[in-house]
Design an enzyme around this catalytic site. Structure first.
Site, mmCIF file in Angstrom:
data_model
loop_
_atom_site.group_PDB
_atom_site.id
_atom_site.type_symbol
_atom_site.label_atom_id
_atom_site.label_comp_id
_atom_site.label_asym_id
_atom_site.label_seq_id
_atom_site.Cartn_x
_atom_site.Cartn_y
_atom_site.Cartn_z
ATOM 1 N N HIS A 160 0.830 -1.209 0.000
ATOM 2 C CA HIS A 160 0.000 0.000 0.000
ATOM 3 C C HIS A 160 0.862 1.255 0.000
ATOM 4 C CE1 HIS A 160 -4.111 -1.528 0.666
ATOM 5 N NE2 HIS A 160 -3.498 -2.528 1.269
ATOM 6 N N GLY A 225 -6.760 -1.226 2.737
ATOM 7 C CA GLY A 225 -6.384 0.167 2.501
ATOM 8 C C GLY A 225 -6.727 1.053 3.680
#
Length: 277
Positions: A160, A225
């Site tokens: 990420h 996320g």
């Protein structure tokens, strides 16, 4: 071959879940793409396959495919749906469920029939774990359209990037955000590509988030996320250790105190059906 499935979603991030414990079918790329196709198949962001665990520790192997057929390393929204499915479909009598993934073991439990808590493990900021082919740093830089953007990078079992935006309005600029996301996803220093999270910090207990996922594009919500964005913001002392992540599909609650990160949110069963491959 006729295949039973369940359609579920976590905050609008939707999944097709398939119990593969008995048949242990080896899904081809074309089969996964057909299942995920919203016009000719069932349609979903990701396909979740329930396979037998092989690590001697976990209860199930949690296998995740993106709609384009590529393999995903982690999905927090999917994990909540997976856990609700195996409990409600009587695949286990345990209250705490351990899931094997390609990169780590995660666990979860039902708090209420629709509220699931998942222990997502420890956020990994080391470049070796992400993986990121740059020298280790607290923040990294991206040169794009004659501007320098700073970003954090970490792994929640999948890679990420977290980018802080100066205004909430920028979260709606799809073209600009997509350009940034695709530039990062195609960058040679992310050898496995990367999920890109755009964050606006409202206050020290609330952030707004949009995620551009590898293999999916923008989704209504992204559990891993949300966890990555929370961890990056907490690590920079920008927010408290317990906060709410607000996405287009709804909200998640995340707590991180430098150990394992906990995520709480909904998981909803939409319908069950049969598809012929």
């Amino acid at each position: 071959m006729k295949l039973n499935f369940s359609k579920m979603h976590g905050l609008g991030n939707d999944f097709v879940i398939i119990n593969n414990l008995q048949s242990q079918h080896n899904f081809t790329n074309s089969e996964i793409q057909y299942i995920g196709d919203r016009k000719f198949g069932i349609g979903c962001d990701q396909i979740l396959i329930i396979d037998p665990a092989n690590d001697g520790i976990s209860d199930f192997y949690y296998k995740i495919f993106n709609g384009d057929g590529s393999i995903a390393g982690q999905c927090g929204n999917g994990a909540r749906c997976f856990i609700r499915y195996v409990i409600e479909h009587d695949l286990t009598t345990k209250k705490q469920i351990k899931l094997q993934t390609p990169s780590r073991i995660i666990s979860g439990q039902l708090i209420t029939p629709e509220l699931i808590e998942v222990d997502m493990g420890v956020p990994e900021f080391s470049v070796e774990h992400i993986p990121l082919l740059l020298p280790q740093a607290a923040q990294y830089q991206l040169e794009i359209n004659h501007q320098t953007l700073e970003f954090s990078a970490l792994s929640m079992g999948n890679p990420h990037v977290v980018i802080n935006l100066p205004s909430a309005q920028l979260l709606n600029d799809d073209d600009h955000l997509q350009t940034i996301a695709q530039t990062l996803q195609q960058a040679s220093y992310f050898p496995e590509s990367v999920n890109v999270n755009f964050v606006y910090i409202v206050d020290n207990t609330l952030i707004k988030l949009r995620t551009y996922e590898r293999g999916c594009g923008f989704t209504l919500a992204c559990g891993s996320g949300a966890c990555a964005s929370a961890a990056a913001s907490i690590k920079q002392n920008l927010v408290h250790s317990t906060l709410t992540i607000q996405m287009d599909g709804g909200e998640l609650n995340v707590t991180w105190n430098e150990g394992n990160l906990l995520m709480r949110g909904a998981a909803v069963e939409v319908f069950n059906g049969v598809i012929e491959l």
